[in-house]
Design a protein around this motif. Structure first.
Motif, mmCIF file in Angstrom:
data_model
loop_
_atom_site.group_PDB
_atom_site.id
_atom_site.type_symbol
_atom_site.label_atom_id
_atom_site.label_comp_id
_atom_site.label_asym_id
_atom_site.label_seq_id
_atom_site.Cartn_x
_atom_site.Cartn_y
_atom_site.Cartn_z
ATOM 1 N N GLN A 210 0.823 -1.218 0.000
ATOM 2 C CA GLN A 210 0.000 0.000 0.000
ATOM 3 C C GLN A 210 0.853 1.263 0.000
ATOM 4 O O GLN A 210 0.547 2.243 0.694
ATOM 5 C CB GLN A 210 -0.959 0.000 1.206
ATOM 6 C CG GLN A 210 -1.952 -1.125 1.236
ATOM 7 C CD GLN A 210 -2.932 -1.094 0.064
ATOM 8 O OE1 GLN A 210 -2.743 -0.354 -0.896
ATOM 9 N NE2 GLN A 210 -3.946 -1.932 0.120
ATOM 10 N N VAL A 213 -1.162 4.334 -1.029
ATOM 11 C CA VAL A 213 -2.072 4.802 0.008
ATOM 12 C C VAL A 213 -1.297 5.570 1.083
ATOM 13 O O VAL A 213 -1.730 6.634 1.543
ATOM 14 C CB VAL A 213 -2.840 3.623 0.637
ATOM 15 C CG1 VAL A 213 -3.699 4.093 1.810
ATOM 16 C CG2 VAL A 213 -3.705 2.945 -0.408
ATOM 17 N N LEU A 229 -10.473 6.637 1.475
ATOM 18 C CA LEU A 229 -9.810 5.398 1.062
ATOM 19 C C LEU A 229 -10.871 4.420 0.564
ATOM 20 O O LEU A 229 -11.822 4.113 1.292
ATOM 21 C CB LEU A 229 -9.044 4.781 2.233
ATOM 22 C CG LEU A 229 -8.111 5.713 3.019
ATOM 23 C CD1 LEU A 229 -7.489 4.970 4.195
ATOM 24 C CD2 LEU A 229 -7.039 6.286 2.119
ATOM 25 N N LYS A 237 -7.311 -0.515 4.920
ATOM 26 C CA LYS A 237 -7.804 0.865 5.022
ATOM 27 C C LYS A 237 -7.847 1.334 6.485
ATOM 28 O O LYS A 237 -7.360 2.424 6.823
ATOM 29 C CB LYS A 237 -9.199 0.979 4.399
ATOM 30 C CG LYS A 237 -9.273 0.538 2.944
ATOM 31 C CD LYS A 237 -10.634 0.797 2.352
ATOM 32 C CE LYS A 237 -11.743 -0.019 3.006
ATOM 33 N NZ LYS A 237 -11.602 -1.465 2.767
ATOM 34 N N ASP A 316 -15.363 4.828 9.195
ATOM 35 C CA ASP A 316 -15.186 3.522 8.564
ATOM 36 C C ASP A 316 -16.516 3.075 7.972
ATOM 37 O O ASP A 316 -17.584 3.340 8.539
ATOM 38 C CB ASP A 316 -14.690 2.511 9.604
ATOM 39 C CG ASP A 316 -14.057 1.292 8.959
ATOM 40 O OD1 ASP A 316 -13.891 1.299 7.723
ATOM 41 O OD2 ASP A 316 -13.706 0.345 9.681
ATOM 42 N N ALA A 358 -13.401 5.691 4.843
ATOM 43 C CA ALA A 358 -13.039 4.411 4.223
ATOM 44 C C ALA A 358 -14.323 3.720 3.786
ATOM 45 O O ALA A 358 -15.319 3.725 4.517
ATOM 46 C CB ALA A 358 -12.257 3.531 5.192
ATOM 47 N N ALA A 401 -7.340 1.671 -2.391
ATOM 48 C CA ALA A 401 -6.515 0.755 -1.606
ATOM 49 C C ALA A 401 -6.694 -0.635 -2.215
ATOM 50 O O ALA A 401 -7.620 -1.369 -1.868
ATOM 51 C CB ALA A 401 -6.933 0.767 -0.141
#
Length: 529
Positions: A210, A213, A229, A237, A316, A358, A401
């Motif tokens: 990653q 990222v 992400l 993530k 999230d 995310a 990601a």
């Protein structure tokens, strides 16, 4: 009649003038409190009467009237108990009025005369000091929190009897009775740096792969750009997001006071904690209510947005949040403040945060992998539509990601960059921005206005043509156009480049690949294929 100034409500907006009048002429016992009060303030009358009796100061039959002014501001909270008790004792002659000169009193009373801790001490003491008060009598459990305000003499007390004894003692001898509470603020910050809390258990060196990222996150942190992400489950993530505080600059003293004041008002300062020296990291569940996110309620209080001030708010599974809940972020992300209007008044809470989102690219999470993803075009569009265009438009950086290759997972972590190494570059970039904007009233590239962008993001002929091509190809909005320039300015600062070059613009444009219009084109192309 006795008059004094007591603490305001828990919000610490302003001190209230308290006037106490006692009348013993008719011998009729009565205790009235007036001044546009909530029920918890009115209940102070009963608590104070019993506390005075149990502390050894029973009141003879008399008519007591306590007025809290100004009368047009609603008073709430339990911080008025101790001031009301002290005011009554002064009115009946137990305490001399001049003993309370330049003194503010705050605290809740138990029925046995115990002085209990209250919320919102730090902003109240800060405001009291700005109003010219020199001494503050607080619950012992709040004393260290109040003592953070340098210049204020803070006296921590455990009972009503201690308060009376202190106020009846000559001013020259009071320090021998109860020593003022002192806090070394410089030592707090020094100890925080020595503990290296940012790196403990959360280091970027633990993340294999990653690299793209991690690069995007470094740019986002350096310029305080909101980031999204997008990737399949298990791509790391959340791991990346939770490690962002480890590469952020440490809180300055002023920032620490701001954050600590918010947590003090919310009653979230831990017992014995004097000052928050680490940047907040809030990760609300997608089922959070609107008032819990933005703040509010019957008695307005800070929400998760304000509790993330000067830190990170991580959403999230962002697409699982209710659409109306996410739309509450539109104004705070733009103005860096949360405004709440209620019948009792208007409230503003700071909300200068770094938003990190995310989400999966589709309902099943595996788009664009044709072997795993079976979602239809309409399902993908509907899923992505849960995040409105205006919210996506306020996010500076979007990055995919991708699934991590097994070869990267099998490698050790010794070759990965540590958070400390990344943090050095971030802090160097932050210092460049600080010097650039020293007279502008802003701190980060993400805060630049269109006028400031024109001043600090000048492009050469080649770069201007490239930017026009990017704008037309990606069908950007005016806001997205400015965001590309802000991100490009941060990328250039990371390289210590005075000018924005073509490679900086190209990389910044790549971080708009998840723009709603562009993503829709990709979904259509995938359906055709």
């Amino acid at each position: 009649m006795f008059s004094t100034v007591i603490s305001g409500a828990v919000k610490g907006i302003m001190p209230y003038l308290m006037q106490v009048e006692v009348d013993t002429s008719d011998g009729i016992p009565m205790f009235n409190m007036v001044g546009f009060m909530s029920s918890d303030v009115r209940e102070a009358a009963e608590r104070v009467k019993v506390a005075l009796k149990n502390a050894g100061y029973p009141l003879p039959p008399m008519r007591i009237t306590v007025n809290l002014s100004p009368a047009d501001i609603r008073k709430s909270g339990i911080a008025v108990d101790l001031p009301v008790a002290v005011g009554i004792l002064s009115a009946v002659g137990e305490i001399q009025a001049d003993a309370l000169e330049d003194t503010i009193v705050i605290g809740e009373l138990g029925l046995d005369g115990e002085v209990k801790a209250v919320s919102g001490i730090l902003p109240m003491v800060t405001h009291a000091y700005s109003c010219g008060f020199k001494t503050c009598i607080l619950p012992a459990d709040n004393a260290r929190e109040g003592a953070v305000v340098q210049g204020m003499k803070v006296i921590g007390v455990s009972s009503l009897s201690e308060v009376v004894a202190y106020l009846k003692t000559d001013k020259e001898e009071r320090n021998s009775l109860i020593m003022p509470t002192l806090v070394d603020v410089d030592a707090l910050f020094k100890n925080a740096e020595c503990r290296d809390d940012y790196l403990k258990g959360m280091d970027f060196a633990e993340i294999n792969g990653q690299s793209a990222v991690k690069r995007a996150v470094e740019i986002a942190t350096a310029g305080y750009h909101h980031i999204l992400l997008i990737g399949p489950p298990g791509s790391g993530k959340s791991m990346v997001a939770k490690r962002i505080p480890s590469i952020m600059p440490p809180l300055s003293r002023d920032e620490a006071l701001e954050v600590s004041s918010i947590y003090s008002v919310a009653g979230m300062l831990k017992k014995g904690e004097t000052l928050i020296t680490r940047r907040p990291f809030m990760s609300p569940h997608h089922s959070i209510t609107e008032s819990a996110l933005a703040g509010g309620g019957l008695y307005p209080h800070p929400g998760v947005i304000s509790l993330s001030h000067r830190g990170v708010m991580f959403l999230d599974e962002m697409a699982e949040f209710k659409r109306n809940t996410l739309n509450l972020l539109r104004q705070p992300l733009e103005d860096r403040e949360v405004h709440i209007a209620r019948s009792g008044g208007n409230f503003s809470y700071p909300a200068d945060l770094l938003l990190v989102g995310a989400m999966n690219p589709c309902p099943c999470g595996y788009y664009p992998d044709l072997n795993k993803c079976k979602c239809s075009e309409s399902e993908i569009r509907k899923y992505l539509g849960r995040i409105s265009g205006p919210i996506l438009d306020r996010i500076d950086i979007s990055i995919e990601a991708a699934k991590v290759d097994v070869s990267e997972l099998s490698h050790g972590t010794t070759c990965n960059e540590t958070s400390a190494e990344i943090r050095k570059r971030v802090m160097r970039t932050v210092e460049i921005q600080r010097k650039r904007f020293v007279s502008e009233g802003i701190r980060f590239n993400s805060e630049m206005s269109p006028k400031q962008i024109q001043k600090y993001c000048k492009l050469g002929i080649k770069e201007q043509r490239l930017m026009e091509q990017i704008f037309n190809t990606m069908d950007l909005s005016a806001r997205a156009y400015h965001k590309v320039l802000r991100v490009a300015r941060t990328i250039a600062d990371l390289e210590c480049s005075e000018n924005i070059e073509a490679r900086h613009l190209t990389e910044a444009a790549c971080y708009r690949m998840m723009d709603s219009k562009y993503f829709s084109k990709r979904v259509s192309e995938r359906s055709v294929s």
